[in-house]
Design an enzyme around this catalytic site. Sequence first.
Site, PDB file in Angstrom:
ATOM      1  N   HIS A   1       1.866  -2.630  -8.123  1.00  0.00           N
ATOM      2  CA  HIS A   1       2.060  -3.389  -9.366  1.00  0.00           C
ATOM      3  C   HIS A   1       1.528  -4.820  -9.275  1.00  0.00           C
ATOM      4  O   HIS A   1       1.386  -5.483 -10.295  1.00  0.00           O
ATOM      5  CB  HIS A   1       3.534  -3.366  -9.792  1.00  0.00           C
ATOM      6  CG  HIS A   1       4.412  -4.334  -9.065  1.00  0.00           C
ATOM      7  ND1 HIS A   1       5.505  -4.913  -9.658  1.00  0.00           N
ATOM      8  CD2 HIS A   1       4.368  -4.816  -7.801  1.00  0.00           C
ATOM      9  CE1 HIS A   1       6.100  -5.727  -8.793  1.00  0.00           C
ATOM     10  NE2 HIS A   1       5.432  -5.666  -7.663  1.00  0.00           N
TER      11      HIS A   1
ATOM     12  N   GLY B   1      -3.163  -6.446   9.320  1.00  0.00           N
ATOM     13  CA  GLY B   1      -4.430  -6.108   8.691  1.00  0.00           C
ATOM     14  C   GLY B   1      -4.390  -6.321   7.202  1.00  0.00           C
ATOM     15  O   GLY B   1      -3.451  -6.909   6.661  1.00  0.00           O
TER      16      GLY B   1
ATOM     17  N   PHE C   1      -4.887  -4.187   3.565  1.00  0.00           N
ATOM     18  CA  PHE C   1      -5.034  -2.853   2.976  1.00  0.00           C
ATOM     19  C   PHE C   1      -6.273  -2.747   2.104  1.00  0.00           C
ATOM     20  O   PHE C   1      -6.633  -1.681   1.655  1.00  0.00           O
ATOM     21  CB  PHE C   1      -3.785  -2.389   2.237  1.00  0.00           C
ATOM     22  CG  PHE C   1      -3.135  -3.386   1.311  1.00  0.00           C
ATOM     23  CD1 PHE C   1      -3.825  -3.994   0.281  1.00  0.00           C
ATOM     24  CD2 PHE C   1      -1.804  -3.684   1.471  1.00  0.00           C
ATOM     25  CE1 PHE C   1      -3.204  -4.891  -0.570  1.00  0.00           C
ATOM     26  CE2 PHE C   1      -1.163  -4.572   0.619  1.00  0.00           C
ATOM     27  CZ  PHE C   1      -1.879  -5.181  -0.400  1.00  0.00           C
TER      28      PHE C   1
END
Length: 122
Positions: free
Chosen positions: A32, A12, A14
Amino acid sequence: AGVADRCTLVAGSFFESIPPGGDTYTLKDIIHDWDDERAVAILRNCRRAMAMNAKLLLIERVLPSDGEPAIGKMIDVTMMVQTGGLERTEEEYRVLLEQAGFGLRRVVFTHSAASVLEAIPA
């Protein structure tokens, strides 16, 4: 490593959603990679997936806030050029987490360049 019967791999994005129901969500060298807006979007999706007793672990480099030399500063330049992301101080992570509905519980500094930021739902 003998854990296949205790975990599930889910493909998937995020940026769209995070699978719900976990007791701990771990992101290593993810935040980051992104600017603040995209980082908060990822963290908000984590928060939406989490129950109140779950925790979030971010494994990232935490820059010193006092201007001291740190390897993370060189990586910061690399992230800026390659991805538009950045390394952050503890306070900058705290702000991102708060914007996404978390409280920063603690930061565990390790013997490596990485630290573990533990956050819980606010």
